[in-house]
Design a protein around this motif. Structure first.
Motif, PDB file in Angstrom:
ATOM      1  N   VAL A   3       0.935  -0.971  -0.033  1.00 24.26           N
ATOM      2  CA  VAL A   3       0.071   0.027  -0.086  1.00 24.26           C
ATOM      3  C   VAL A   3       0.830   1.265   0.038  1.00 24.26           C
ATOM      4  O   VAL A   3       0.465   2.357  -0.586  1.00 24.26           O
ATOM      5  N   PHE A 252     -12.218  -5.629   6.968  1.00 23.98           N
ATOM      6  CA  PHE A 252     -10.934  -5.579   6.198  1.00 23.98           C
ATOM      7  C   PHE A 252     -11.085  -6.044   4.779  1.00 23.98           C
ATOM      8  O   PHE A 252     -11.981  -6.915   4.535  1.00 23.98           O
ATOM      9  N   SER A 253     -10.192  -5.626   3.935  1.00 23.26           N
ATOM     10  CA  SER A 253     -10.387  -6.152   2.409  1.00 23.26           C
ATOM     11  C   SER A 253      -9.170  -5.855   1.716  1.00 23.26           C
ATOM     12  O   SER A 253      -8.241  -4.865   2.027  1.00 23.26           O
ATOM     13  N   LYS A 257     -11.364  -1.591  -4.609  1.00 22.21           N
ATOM     14  CA  LYS A 257     -11.765  -0.166  -4.269  1.00 22.21           C
ATOM     15  C   LYS A 257     -11.993  -0.611  -2.665  1.00 22.21           C
ATOM     16  O   LYS A 257     -13.565  -0.854  -2.209  1.00 22.21           O
ATOM     17  N   HIS A 258     -11.240  -0.558  -1.756  1.00 24.46           N
ATOM     18  CA  HIS A 258     -11.822  -0.593  -0.201  1.00 24.46           C
ATOM     19  C   HIS A 258     -12.573   0.221   0.057  1.00 24.46           C
ATOM     20  O   HIS A 258     -13.750  -0.102   0.924  1.00 24.46           O
ATOM     21  N   THR A 259     -12.711   1.450  -0.449  1.00 25.66           N
ATOM     22  CA  THR A 259     -13.767   2.603  -0.104  1.00 25.66           C
ATOM     23  C   THR A 259     -15.103   2.230  -0.258  1.00 25.66           C
ATOM     24  O   THR A 259     -15.958   2.353   0.366  1.00 25.66           O
ATOM     25  N   ASN A 275     -11.080  -0.412  10.588  1.00 25.54           N
ATOM     26  CA  ASN A 275     -10.902  -0.965   9.213  1.00 25.54           C
ATOM     27  C   ASN A 275      -9.367  -0.985   8.617  1.00 25.54           C
ATOM     28  O   ASN A 275      -8.686  -0.422   8.840  1.00 25.54           O
ATOM     29  N   GLU A 277      -7.097  -1.915   5.154  1.00 24.62           N
ATOM     30  CA  GLU A 277      -7.018  -1.875   3.591  1.00 24.62           C
ATOM     31  C   GLU A 277      -5.704  -2.657   3.421  1.00 24.62           C
ATOM     32  O   GLU A 277      -4.610  -2.359   3.673  1.00 24.62           O
ATOM     33  N   ASP A 280      -5.066  -5.171  -3.301  1.00 21.38           N
ATOM     34  CA  ASP A 280      -5.761  -5.827  -4.420  1.00 21.38           C
ATOM     35  C   ASP A 280      -4.909  -7.363  -4.561  1.00 21.38           C
ATOM     36  O   ASP A 280      -3.945  -7.236  -4.729  1.00 21.38           O
ATOM     37  N   THR A 306     -15.213  -9.090   6.067  1.00 12.73           N
ATOM     38  CA  THR A 306     -14.468  -8.883   4.737  1.00 12.73           C
ATOM     39  C   THR A 306     -15.349  -9.279   3.416  1.00 12.73           C
ATOM     40  O   THR A 306     -16.496  -9.383   3.617  1.00 12.73           O
TER      41      THR A 306
END
Length: 350
Positions: A3, A252-253, A257-259, A275, A277, A280, A306
């Motif tokens: 990230v 969490f993901s 697009k986490h948002t 949360n 992030e 991908d 998730t």
């Protein structure tokens, strides 16, 4: 770490614009050669419907492919889904499912094909899911052993070497201000969308300006989003009943697009106390799960949520059965254009 590297790339991506210009020339030339049949286009003996976009990730292709496969299979047709299997640790052809059994791991076929294979088996949809760098080869190998009425290409818009009967492009609006690779995430210039038969806008409101920029009388225009179908517990498949208002969660993901995922949860009245992030297609480690659980225990959250895609990547961690891990299952919700799209599909899939 990934990230941070992504954010660093975004900060200095302007310096990569000369390479984006060169990349754009190559893409335009490649498309020109396919358009004029200089490069050969192969044709499978069954109808092919492609779902894709022009930006790397983030428009929700996999849930859209699932909607398409579910709709077609509900009419009694046998569906084959062909994917490249992004992020897998293998090469060549792999069958993720024959419609009855899971035949590959997420590491062997990729997280998104595994997600679709899992859904096919769990819900008895009977989809055959295969991965291969060469989608034509994958289709031929599937047909050697299974009866398939129609193929769906997952992320197939750039797969110019394979004929498709319907080309569906998903558009989120992010494409407008995005640079081409490597300075940005755009895989093709915006005008490439003119190749599509169907354009599906995901929560994008300025469709009229888009139509003026790309005037086509025969286009089918759809507007869609995603709605929360249910919250399910890892492995146990226990439906967590609504309402969700006031339920404190840690989310969490590792998606494009986490948002958007966080917004979906907030729209369904979850109270997100923490949360995380991840990048991908992120491959989770034991340390990552330990960190999530540590934060969960200190946050006052009731459970962890998730995405279905992340659940597919975590499917091998059976020990999570004993922890309060849930995943959100979503489905396509059309606001306009659904009937026209279904009619277009019916003309091809008979």
């Amino acid at each position: 770490m990934r990230v941070k590297l992504f954010n660093l790339w975004r900060k200095f991506s302007f310096f990569l614009l000369p390479f984006s210009f060169l990349y754009g020339i190559v893409v335009v030339l490649r498309n020109f050669l396919y358009d004029h049949r200089v490069f050969k286009i192969k044709r499978l003996p069954k109808p092919v419907i492609s779902v894709g976009n022009i930006i790397a990730g983030g428009t929700g292709k996999t849930p859209f492919v699932e909607w398409l496969a579910k709709y077609i299979s509900s009419s009694g047709k046998k569906v084959g889904i062909l994917s490249r299997g992004y992020g897998r640790k293998t090469k060549g052809f792999f069958l993720a499912t024959d419609g009855k059994r899971i035949l590959a791991t997420p590491e062997e076929c990729g997280d998104e094909p595994f997600q679709m294979a899992l859904k096919s088996v769990e819900k008895n949809f009977g989809w055959i899911v295969a991965v291969c760098e060469d989608r034509f080869e994958a289709g031929i190998k599937v047909l050697e052993n299974y009866d398939v009425d129609v193929f769906i290409l997952d992320d197939g818009f750039q797969r110019r070497d394979l004929h498709r009967d319907i080309d569906i492009v998903l558009f989120s609006g992010d494409e407008i201000n995005e640079f081409l690779i490597p300075a940005g995430l755009k895989r093709e210039p915006l005008f490439s969308i003119k190749r599509a038969d169907v354009v599906c806008f995901r929560n994008f409101d300025d469709k009229e300006s888009f139509k003026k920029y790309f005037p086509r009388e025969d286009w089918i225009i759809c507007n869609f989003g995603y709605k929360l179908l249910e919250i399910r517990k890892f492995f146990d498949y226990i439906l967590l009943e609504k309402p969700f208002e006031g339920k404190k969660i840690l989310a969490f993901s590792g998606i494009g697009k986490h948002t958007s995922f966080i917004k979906l949860l907030k729209d369904n009245n979850f109270e997100i106390v923490k949360n995380f992030e991840f990048p991908d297609h992120y491959n989770y480690s034991g340390k990552d799960i330990a960190r999530i659980m540590e934060e969960f225990n200190s946050s006052g959250a009731e459970f962890v949520i998730t995405t279905e895609k992340d659940y597919a990547r975590l499917y091998g961690m059976k020990e999570l059965r004993n922890f309060p891990f849930f995943y959100a299952e979503i489905e396509v919700e059309f606001y306009e254009g659904e009937d026209e799209l279904k009619q277009k599909i019916a003309e091809v899939v008979r």
